[in-house]
Design an enzyme around this catalytic site. Structure first.
Site, PDB file in Angstrom:
ATOM      1  N   THR A   5      57.779  33.569  15.263  1.00 30.91           N
ATOM      2  CA  THR A   5      57.675  32.268  14.602  1.00 30.91           C
ATOM      3  C   THR A   5      58.557  31.188  15.248  1.00 30.91           C
ATOM      4  OG1 THR A   5      59.353  32.914  13.010  1.00 30.91           O
ATOM      5  CG2 THR A   5      57.071  33.294  12.352  1.00 30.91           C
ATOM      6  N   LYS A  49      59.934  35.660   6.806  1.00 30.37           N
ATOM      7  CA  LYS A  49      58.648  34.996   7.048  1.00 30.37           C
ATOM      8  C   LYS A  49      57.463  35.955   6.856  1.00 30.37           C
ATOM      9  CE  LYS A  49      60.034  30.802   8.873  1.00 30.37           C
ATOM     10  NZ  LYS A  49      60.462  30.506  10.225  1.00 30.37           N
ATOM     11  N   THR A  95      65.836  37.837  26.268  1.00 32.27           N
ATOM     12  CA  THR A  95      66.970  36.978  25.901  1.00 32.27           C
ATOM     13  C   THR A  95      68.049  36.923  26.976  1.00 32.27           C
ATOM     14  OG1 THR A  95      66.570  37.617  23.616  1.00 32.27           O
ATOM     15  CG2 THR A  95      68.682  36.543  24.100  1.00 32.27           C
ATOM     16  N   GLU A 111      69.952  41.783  43.913  1.00 28.44           N
ATOM     17  CA  GLU A 111      70.865  40.662  44.110  1.00 28.44           C
ATOM     18  C   GLU A 111      72.291  41.176  44.090  1.00 28.44           C
ATOM     19  OE1 GLU A 111      69.479  38.288  40.800  1.00 28.44           O
ATOM     20  OE2 GLU A 111      71.089  38.982  39.494  1.00 28.44           O
ATOM     21  N   HIS A 118      73.280  34.487  36.998  1.00 32.38           N
ATOM     22  CA  HIS A 118      73.136  35.688  36.176  1.00 32.38           C
ATOM     23  C   HIS A 118      74.510  36.276  35.842  1.00 32.38           C
ATOM     24  CE1 HIS A 118      68.788  36.640  37.661  1.00 32.38           C
ATOM     25  NE2 HIS A 118      68.778  35.881  36.580  1.00 32.38           N
TER      26      HIS A 118
END
Lengths: 294, 389
Positions: A17, A43, A97, A212, A250
């Site tokens: 949502t 919700k 996230t 990396e 990062h």
């Protein structure tokens, strides 16, 4: 074939949502992914463009039988959301996230290992996973991936993953699955996990890995490749010119003293027989050559 | 975010870790006032976020106000490995019997916390690990389990800490772990951890790295953030909410995504140039953020050309294009922009830019071509500048 997901994977979206959850959840559904439910506490009973929303992952799983969860929850609640999914029996959790506190992440990953060993976490801080033409969980733009294989892709970076898919797709080289393992210090899924799965996957015939600076996940991958991998691997490591001691965007991308350097990783991969490219374009070119000679 | 020693010690105090009585000074007079209040002898210590300050003359013992005045005057403004000393920590001098080492950090490979404890402190721990690995106790701690006093007792016994202070040291380790976890640190290090001649265990130094991702639950970190960097470009970037690292070259870089931004620096170097910065505008950047990023890069006097490398995922190329158009109109750009645009809404982005292409804004098809062009432009501007100057 594909790894970790396929055309039958049923997915709930934790945070459906919210604006990000809605945008990417619906985009994943438009791609053809079986997005069967959303979860937002408080919700329950509502819906997002026809997708039913539940108060908890447990209710969503009971109602839909979903096996995977896409976690699009802000940093302060993300670790709890991951554990809630695992507790409700979800076997694949994809968390995009960015910015989860390192202490929360380390605790959650270790609780998963101890209490929910069969649950796989991909991410956090990653673009997600896409098996072109079958399933897209996350934020990867589906149109840049090309179905049919034979290349498996695994990467610590989001935009570099897109870059790699783009280089391959433009040359009409398809992908089996592309896994973004994320740029955080404690990822739920490692290079080695993905390499092992690609090695087992019949349709995958070569693997591109994009690493990396920071940590030693690429060095571990090199050991695995040397010992257990028969399929060709092409690698690119970002951050060859990054200054030591600075975090490059990062959370996990930092050279500490002499450890975690791009050169160290490139040397280890080279020694393991990996074709190491100096930039993403060259990695694409090498892979196209390899695929044409298979 | 790395803390200064004095900030680290203040942070330790919140978790009951014993430190010397002292204060922070930015002037000679202030240093003397603090010295008077904590009683002599005192140690005057340069506050810089880099090792080796003792060897550089940045740590001095003083027994009188005159000596404090002399040392503080010498140390303030001193350059230690490129860091200018702006602050001093003045503390009551400790009578040291023994120097040890203790730290907690994350072992990324094992995905566990790691305690390192040694009775050989006061030197670089990497040195101890290399020359006398037996003297370094390494113990993993499961972040989902926590760290108990009995685990700490095992560690101090194994490390060979003096029997009479094992309990006290173990308690300090538990407190240090609490600081590490509850205080959201990436690293807590005490080197040296000292045993005083009076038989007390005590943190003589403090190295603390905070996890920037946990800022939202630590409003008290604001004061640390205020002194975090002296690089004006980085200060400005922080205010704008941009992920920026200042570098020494002359090609300004803007990219979306940390990996692509790092890769852009690599490619610039491969085609013979050198980046002025790392800048990741992140996912979902809008036109306003893009304009702000260009404004920031433009304010760096070293920048001679600007390379914008965008692969749209969440970030939409039409928004990036709008931001560039706004910057062309509203910012007095000192350098030309070379742009590479691919991914989500790239066509729309190119259409928006079509009427604005000039020698101030060039578009290249690939990352390599764009990098080559930006590096060539920086080199040209360099030689032109030389002719004029």
């Amino acid at each position: 074939m594909s790894i970790f997901v396929d055309e039958n994977t049923t997915v709930i979206v934790q945070g459906l949502t919210g604006s990000q959850g809605r945008f990417h959840g619906l985009r994943n559904r438009d791609y053809g992914t079986k997005v069967v439910a959303g979860v937002t506490p408080g919700k329950g009973g509502t819906d997002v463009d026809g997708i039913p929303v539940y108060d908890s992952v447990k209710e969503a799983v009971e109602a839909t039988g979903a096996v995977a969860s896409f976690v699009v929850v802000p940093p302060r609640g993300a670790a709890e959301a991951i554990l809630e999914a695992a507790g409700a029996g979800i076997s694949l959790v994809v968390c995009i996230t960015e910015g989860i506190p390192a202490q929360d992440e380390a605790r959650a990953v270790n609780i998963l290992k101890r209490d929910f060993p069969t649950t796989r976490l991909i991410g956090p801080n990653c673009p997600g996973i896409i098996s072109p033409g079958k399933c897209n969980i996350g934020i990867t733009p589906g149109n840049i991936a090309l179905p049919g294989g034979p290349v498996g892709v695994v990467s610590r970076s989001g935009t570099l993953t897109y870059q790699a898919l783009h280089e391959l797709s433009q040359q009409k080289v398809g992908q089996t699955t592309c896994v973004g393992i994320g740029g955080d210090p404690v990822p739920g899924t490692s290079f080695v996990d993905c390499l092992a799965a690609f090695e087992q996957d019949l349709e995958t015939r070569a693997v591109m890995m994009i690493g990396e600076i920071g940590g030693s996940a690429e060095e571990s991958a090199a050991e695995f490749i040397s010992a257990s991998m028969t399929k060709p691997v092409v690698a690119y490591i970002a951050g060859q010119t990054a200054p030591p001691g600075r975090r490059m965007g990062h959370a996990g991308a930092i050279v500490s003293g002499n450890s975690g350097t791009a050169q160290g990783k490139m040397d280890a991969l080279n020694a393991a027989g990996v074709r190491v490219a100096k930039n993403p374009t060259e990695a694409g070119e090498i892979m196209v050559d390899i695929v044409h000679s298979l | 975010m790395d803390l200064f020693e004095y900030q680290g010690k203040q942070y330790f105090e919140r978790y009951d870790i014993p430190v010397s009585k002292g204060g922070v000074a930015v002037s000679v007079d202030e240093a003397v006032r603090i010295a008077d209040s904590v009683s002599y002898p005192v140690v005057v210590k340069a506050q810089v976020k880099v090792g080796g300050r003792g060897k550089a003359g940045g740590v001095k013992l003083a027994s009188t106000p005159e000596e404090v005045r002399q040392h503080a005057g010498n140390i303030l403004g001193m350059d230690i490995k490129g860091h200018t000393v702006e602050r001093l920590w003045v503390e009551h001098a400790t009578d040291i019997a023994k120097e040890w080492y203790a730290s907690f950090t994350l072992d990324r490979a094992a995905q566990l916390h790691l305690l390192m404890l040694s009775v050989k402190g006061g030197v670089e721990i990497e040195e101890v690990a290399r020359t006398d690995p037996e003297a370094l106790v390494k113990v993993h701690v499961d972040p989902s389990e926590g760290y108990s006093l009995s685990q700490a007792m095992d560690a101090v016994t194994k490390a060979g800490i003096d029997a009479e202070v094992r309990g006290e040291t173990a308690k300090l380790l538990v407190d240090l772990y609490r600081c590490f976890v509850e205080g959201d640190c990436d690293l807590v290090e005490i080197n040296p951890l000292v045993l005083t001649t009076g038989g007390k265990v005590h943190a003589l130094d403090a190295k603390v790295t905070l996890d920037d991702n946990a800022m939202f639950r630590h409003p008290e970190w604001e004061e640390f953030a205020a002194t975090d960097t002296t690089d004006e470009r980085e200060k400005s970037a922080k205010q704008r909410g941009l992920n920026y690292v200042g570098l020494d070259g002359d090609v300004g870089i803007i990219a979306n995504g940390a990996g692509l931004a790092m890769s852009t620096l690599d490619v610039v170097s491969q085609v013979g140039g050198s980046a002025a910065n790392f800048l990741d505008i992140g996912g979902g950047a809008d036109a306003a953020l893009m304009t702000s990023a260009l404004d920031l890069i433009n304010s760096d006097s070293n920048v001679k050309s600007i390379l914008v490398n965008i692969f749209g995922g969440i970030t939409r190329c039409d928004e990036v294009a709008k931001g560039i158009v706004q910057a062309l109109a509203g910012v007095d750009l000192k350098s030309s922009i070379v742009l590479r645009l691919d991914g989500t809404n790239a066509e729309e982005g190119r259409e928006i830019l079509a009427g604005h292409i000039s020698d101030r804004l060039l578009v290249e098809k690939t990352m390599l071509d764009a990098a080559s062009r930006a590096v060539a432009m920086a080199a040209t501007k360099d030689s032109n500048g030389g002719d004029q100057g």
